[in-house]
Motif scaffolding. Structure first.
Motif, short mmCIF file in Angstrom:
data_model
loop_
_atom_site.label_atom_id
_atom_site.label_comp_id
_atom_site.label_asym_id
_atom_site.label_seq_id
_atom_site.Cartn_x
_atom_site.Cartn_y
_atom_site.Cartn_z
N ARG A 237 43.81 45.69 44.01
CA ARG A 237 43.45 45.62 42.58
C ARG A 237 42.94 44.24 42.20
O ARG A 237 42.92 43.88 41.02
CB ARG A 237 44.61 46.06 41.69
N GLY A 238 42.48 43.49 43.21
CA GLY A 238 41.96 42.16 42.91
C GLY A 238 43.07 41.12 42.96
O GLY A 238 44.23 41.41 42.67
N ILE A 239 42.67 39.91 43.37
CA ILE A 239 43.63 38.81 43.48
C ILE A 239 43.12 37.63 42.67
O ILE A 239 41.93 37.52 42.37
CB ILE A 239 43.85 38.41 44.96
N ARG A 240 44.00 36.69 42.38
CA ARG A 240 43.64 35.49 41.63
C ARG A 240 42.88 34.53 42.55
O ARG A 240 43.36 34.22 43.64
CB ARG A 240 44.90 34.76 41.17
N THR A 241 41.73 34.10 42.09
CA THR A 241 41.00 33.07 42.82
C THR A 241 40.53 32.03 41.79
O THR A 241 40.88 32.16 40.61
CB THR A 241 39.77 33.64 43.55
N PHE A 242 39.74 31.07 42.21
CA PHE A 242 39.25 30.08 41.25
C PHE A 242 38.14 30.66 40.37
O PHE A 242 37.75 30.06 39.37
CB PHE A 242 38.76 28.80 41.96
N GLU A 243 37.62 31.83 40.73
CA GLU A 243 36.55 32.44 39.95
C GLU A 243 37.09 32.95 38.62
O GLU A 243 38.10 33.66 38.61
CB GLU A 243 35.94 33.60 40.75
N ASP A 244 36.42 32.58 37.52
CA ASP A 244 36.93 33.07 36.24
C ASP A 244 35.93 33.92 35.45
O ASP A 244 36.17 34.27 34.31
CB ASP A 244 37.47 31.91 35.38
N TYR A 245 34.81 34.27 36.11
CA TYR A 245 33.88 35.19 35.46
C TYR A 245 34.50 36.58 35.41
O TYR A 245 34.36 37.32 34.45
CB TYR A 245 32.56 35.22 36.24
N THR A 246 35.20 36.91 36.49
CA THR A 246 35.91 38.19 36.57
C THR A 246 37.40 37.95 36.32
O THR A 246 37.89 36.84 36.50
CB THR A 246 35.72 38.81 37.97
N ARG A 247 38.10 39.03 35.95
CA ARG A 247 39.54 38.89 35.67
C ARG A 247 40.30 38.52 36.95
O ARG A 247 41.21 37.70 36.96
CB ARG A 247 40.05 40.22 35.10
N ASN A 248 39.91 39.17 38.04
CA ASN A 248 40.45 38.88 39.37
C ASN A 248 39.27 38.95 40.34
O ASN A 248 38.16 39.20 39.92
CB ASN A 248 41.51 39.92 39.76
N THR A 249 39.52 38.74 41.61
CA THR A 249 38.46 38.89 42.60
C THR A 249 38.81 40.07 43.49
O THR A 249 39.88 40.06 44.12
CB THR A 249 38.33 37.61 43.44
N LEU A 250 37.96 41.10 43.49
CA LEU A 250 38.26 42.25 44.35
C LEU A 250 38.11 41.82 45.80
O LEU A 250 37.04 41.38 46.22
CB LEU A 250 37.31 43.42 44.05
N ASP A 251 39.18 41.93 46.55
CA ASP A 251 39.14 41.57 47.97
C ASP A 251 38.73 42.82 48.74
O ASP A 251 39.56 43.58 49.22
CB ASP A 251 40.52 41.07 48.41
N ILE A 252 37.42 43.00 48.83
CA ILE A 252 36.91 44.23 49.44
C ILE A 252 37.28 44.28 50.93
O ILE A 252 37.51 45.35 51.48
CB ILE A 252 35.38 44.35 49.20
N SER A 253 37.39 43.12 51.55
CA SER A 253 37.71 43.13 52.98
C SER A 253 39.15 43.57 53.24
O SER A 253 39.50 43.93 54.36
CB SER A 253 37.44 41.77 53.62
N ALA A 254 39.98 43.58 52.19
CA ALA A 254 41.35 44.07 52.39
C ALA A 254 41.33 45.55 52.80
O ALA A 254 42.23 46.00 53.51
CB ALA A 254 42.15 43.91 51.10
N VAL A 255 40.30 46.28 52.36
CA VAL A 255 40.28 47.73 52.65
C VAL A 255 40.14 47.98 54.16
O VAL A 255 41.04 48.58 54.76
CB VAL A 255 39.19 48.45 51.81
N PRO A 256 39.06 47.48 54.80
CA PRO A 256 38.99 47.71 56.26
C PRO A 256 40.10 46.98 57.02
O PRO A 256 40.57 47.47 58.05
CB PRO A 256 37.61 47.18 56.64
N ALA A 257 40.54 45.82 56.51
CA ALA A 257 41.61 45.09 57.21
C ALA A 257 42.88 45.93 57.22
O ALA A 257 43.53 46.08 58.26
CB ALA A 257 41.87 43.74 56.53
#
Ligand code: PEP
Ligand code: MN
Length: 337
Positions: A237-257
């Motif tokens: 459901r997304g994780i906290r990163t330094f990016e603040d344009y989005t609420r969180n950052t979707l870690d798409i690579s978590a899916v195949p990982a």
């Protein structure tokens, strides 16, 4: 430790291995796969290491699981698990979309939106009755009344329902009235809550914590499985990163990982990941393309008036259009929706 049995091992041979594991103070977990039957020995393995398990009748191999999580690992179970309830099974060819408002706000709204998401092809109605809000002054959810409305919506539409559990004291209520119990990002490492989820058989949707690694998520899933409930569905459901344009950052690579590391199904929540309505479509498409087994999407009849998460909620028409597109992508990917 994993004890791999020979094809055709007899029940007496299996029972004998189980007795040895129990006598060493470990918990045996039997898993009968299509190709082979394996027994996982969970607990303090030091007592088992001194036993010559390899020479017991019916035993083919004894393997150490190198990962810190055991029962949720691919080493423990090589075939993907298909997990769910009442015809909504995740992890197989069929994809599922869970949709509904962030919070259950009232009965009419919930039943209305349930009918709309069902017509568009969702198979599970989501809606929070107990809401984890950053501010104590924000709407906290209708609590038990909200659970009742979810049960009513289930009755009226035939959709299965999912809602979040925040406190072990509400587990019995949710176990009785809902089909999927969600553990939210903020509680992913509430270990007492996870252990309690092990005491039921209901599928648990375990959402990734805001600053949790994939390993942390899998260890949290292990808590539930090791405490007795094998029915866990993971949710990126997304994780906290330094990016603040989005609420969180979707870690798409978590899916195949996660598909490589674990046999558990994984779904993606593009709504909380992006936090913006315009990102729900591209993130949903990306999630399915990356191999997710389903999606959880917030839909509200009137997002401007929503009591929580309006900016990321789709309107029913937008959801219906997205579902059509997702269906075409699913066909391309050789899956069904
Ligand atoms: C939710 O799904 O309503 C929710 C609060 O999500 P998360 O726990 O991922 O923030
Ligand atoms: Mn929300």
């Amino acid at each position: 430790m994993i004890i791999v049995l020979k094809p055709g091992a007899t029940q007496a041979e299996i029972d004998h291995v189980i007795e040895k594991i129990e006598a060493a103070g470990c918990k045996p977990h039997l898993s009968r796969g299509v190709e082979r039957t394996i027994i996982g020995a969970i607990g303090d393995e030091s007592a088992l290491r001194n036993l010559p398990l390899e020479i017991l009748p019916g035993v083919d191999q004894v393997l150490q699981i190198q990962k810190p999580y055991k029962m949720v690992s691919r080493e423990f179970k090589t075939e993907p698990s298909v997990i769910g309830t009442g015809g909504v099974m995740l992890g197989g060819k069929r994809l599922h979309v869970m949709a509904g408002p962030c919070a259950v706000e009232n009965r009419e709204m919930l039943i209305g939106i349930a009918k709309q998401v069902k017509a568009a092809g969702a198979t599970v109605l989501r809606g929070g009755a107990f809401k984890p809000r950053t501010s104590p002054y924000a709407f906290q959810g209708l609590e038990a009344e909200g659970v009742r409305y979810l049960a009513d919506a289930r009755e009226e539409t035939g959709l299965l329902v999912a809602t979040e559990l925040m406190d072990p004291r509400d587990l019995e209520l949710l176990d009785r009235h809902v089909d999927f119990i969600q553990i939210g990002a903020r509680n992913m490492q509430n270990f007492r809550l996870l252990k309690e989820c092990g005491s039921v058989k209901k599928p648990i949707i375990l959402k990734r914590g805001l600053s949790a690694t994939i390993k942390d998520l899998l260890l949290s899933a292990e808590y539930i499985v090791a405490n007795g409930n094998p029915n866990v569905i993971l949710c990126e459901r997304g994780i906290r990163t330094f990016e603040d344009y989005t609420r969180n950052t979707l870690d798409i690579s978590a899916v195949p990982a996660i598909k490589t590391l674990s046999h558990l199904p994984i779904i993606v929540d593009p709504s909380h990941a992006g936090g913006r309505r315009d990102l729900v479509r591209p993130l949903s498409l990306a999630a399915l393309a990356a191999g997710a087994d389903g999606l959880m999407i917030e839909v509200h009849p009137n997002p401007e008036e929503a009591l929580s998460d309006g900016p990321q909620s789709l309107r029913p028409e937008g959801f219906a259009t997205l579902m059509e597109e997702l269906r075409r992508l699913a066909a391309f990917l050789g899956r069904e929706l």
